[in-house]
Design an enzyme around this catalytic site. Structure first.
Site, PDB file in Angstrom:
ATOM      1  CG  ASP A 136     -57.511 -36.402 -38.489  1.00  0.00           C
ATOM      2  OD1 ASP A 136     -58.149 -37.106 -39.300  1.00  0.00           O
ATOM      3  OD2 ASP A 136     -58.012 -35.959 -37.443  1.00  0.00           O
ATOM      4  CD1 TRP A 179     -58.579 -39.508 -36.128  1.00  0.00           C
ATOM      5  CD2 TRP A 179     -59.803 -39.352 -34.266  1.00  0.00           C
ATOM      6  NE1 TRP A 179     -59.546 -40.484 -36.181  1.00  0.00           N
ATOM      7  CE2 TRP A 179     -60.314 -40.408 -35.045  1.00  0.00           C
ATOM      8  CE3 TRP A 179     -60.435 -39.060 -33.054  1.00  0.00           C
ATOM      9  CZ2 TRP A 179     -61.403 -41.178 -34.659  1.00  0.00           C
ATOM     10  CZ3 TRP A 179     -61.530 -39.828 -32.659  1.00  0.00           C
ATOM     11  CH2 TRP A 179     -61.995 -40.863 -33.453  1.00  0.00           C
ATOM     12  CG  ASP A 180     -55.510 -32.935 -36.929  1.00  0.00           C
ATOM     13  OD1 ASP A 180     -54.602 -33.367 -36.198  1.00  0.00           O
ATOM     14  OD2 ASP A 180     -55.406 -32.872 -38.159  1.00  0.00           O
ATOM     15  CB  VAL A 181     -61.467 -31.192 -34.328  1.00  0.00           C
ATOM     16  CG1 VAL A 181     -62.459 -30.397 -33.476  1.00  0.00           C
ATOM     17  CG2 VAL A 181     -61.384 -30.592 -35.735  1.00  0.00           C
TER      18      VAL A 181
END
Length: 399
Positions: free
Chosen positions: A134, A163-165
């Site tokens: 991320d 971005w991970d989420v």
């Protein structure tokens, strides 16, 4: 499928081989929707098993937070016996989600020889096959260059791993979509989700790239202002900060009314020769408007401001610390949060699925410790006997 509307994925089995945020979040989301999710980790744990924050006893609060409702199997995935065992689990479930790339033994090609209708979802770093997380993806997209105070010249990373989420939710959506496709056609799916593409698509969809391509201009830092709208932070006389947003004409009129600046705003518009009923004009002249509104905010206490804003249409809230938010009514009186007695961690209010299904929020379930369910899963999924499992344990194939 279960008739329980809060468990729409009941009966679905999923194997997860992962670490960190995106895929664990996807697996937890699918588990909260009723799927049986088996997280398979190497003996001793993956890289995130002891990730901060930790309790005083060294247990990972992070791990407990992102693995609620799953079952845990620990296996020696470097050995051929361990790989064979995990392959059989994946083939039996028919769904694999992973961000552990480059392992031929759990590649799409290898696994579809065992399960032709396999759903194989792999999260990678960069679209070109390179590695990325991320924080490195975020650095390469442009957001840190427009985050932070307007007069700052250095990049600022945001704390949220956005971005991970987002990638985790895309991964869960991919699984649900592929399940529907398989139900309709009998065919599996190979799905690849580069984390970088999630960030690039978001930046494109929100216009950050398009304004460069079309207008030849790039977004600049604007601090806590809201781009293209009137939004700004203000501080009360007793030092409490508020975020104020006026998206519509009504919001803006109410803001000028409660701050007693209606005539002053009209005079400003006449002097500048602009129409402040237009959101773009309000944004362009946000500095002058701030000067008018800030006087009112700086002369009133937080409670006076709260009372005035609560009686208006203006969009607003106080800035709060995590400590204040965790102890506030939006957590303590929110049906999404339920008391969870998490082994090794303690009892706390834990969020379940952040949406109600049939009017009910699916409650959070405890997260397993590493390998908690190894024996039970091997018995249930692979019909292994107690003696079989004992041999595997003694050989170090599972733990």
């Amino acid at each position: 499928m279960s008739s329980d509307p809060t468990r729409p994925l009941a009966g679905v089995r999923i194997v997860e081989i992962s670490s960190f945020v995106a895929v664990p979040l996807a697996g937890m989301t699918l588990a909260q929707m009723g799927a049986e999710v088996i997280r398979v980790d190497p003996i001793g744990g993956a890289a995130d098993y002891h990730r901060w924050p930790l309790t005083d006893d060294g247990e990972s609060i992070y791990w407990a937070g992102l693995n609620k409702g799953k079952r845990s199997v620990a296996a020696d995935m470097r050995s051929s016996d361990g790989q064979d065992l995990v392959q059989r689990l994946i083939a039996g479930s028919g769904v694999l989600i992973t961000n552990v790339a480059g392992r031929e033994w759990h590649s799409y090609e290898a696994l579809t020889r065992l399960r032709p209708d396999l759903i194989h979802v792999e999260v990678s770093g960069r679209a070109d096959g390179g590695t990325g997380v991320d924080y490195t993806v975020n650095a390469s997209i442009g957001f840190p260059m427009v985050t932070g105070p307007a007069d700052l010249a250095t990049p600022v990373n945001h704390v949220l791993p956005a971005w991970d989420v987002t990638c985790g939710i895309y991964t869960a959506l991919a699984v649900v979509t592929a399940l529907r496709h398989r139900d309709a056609s009998g065919q599996g799916q190979r799905i690849s989700i580069p984390l970088e593409n999630v960030a690039l698509a978001t930046a494109g969809n929100l216009g950050f790239f398009t304004e460069v391509m079309i207008n030849g201009t790039a977004r600049q830092r604007i601090g806590n202002s809201v781009y293209g709208q009137y939004g700004q932070d203000f501080t009360s006389s007793d030092g409490v900060s508020f975020m104020i947003v006026a998206l519509t004409g009504r919001h803006f009129r109410d803001l000028t009314h409660l701050t007693g600046t209606t005539k002053a705003v009209a005079a400003l518009a006449e002097t500048l020769g602009v129409d402040l009923a237009d959101e773009g004009q309000r944004y362009e002249h946000r500095g002058a408007l701030f000067g008018l509104f800030d006087e009112w905010f700086s002369q009133h206490t937080a409670q006076e401001i709260t009372d005035a804003l609560s009686a208006s249409s203006v969009l607003w809230d106080r800035y709060r610390t995590f400590d204040e938010a965790a102890r506030g009514d939006r957590v303590t009186n929110n049906p999404m949060f339920t008391a969870l007695n998490q082994p090794r961690i303690g009892e706390y209010l834990a969020p379940g699925l952040p949406m109600s299904i049939g009017g009910v929020y699916p409650a959070a379930a405890v997260a397993p410790a590493l390998g908690d369910d190894t024996t039970a899963v091997l018995e249930e999924w692979l019909d292994l006997s107690v003696d079989d499992i004992a041999r595997l344990t003694n050989a170090g194939t599972v733990a």
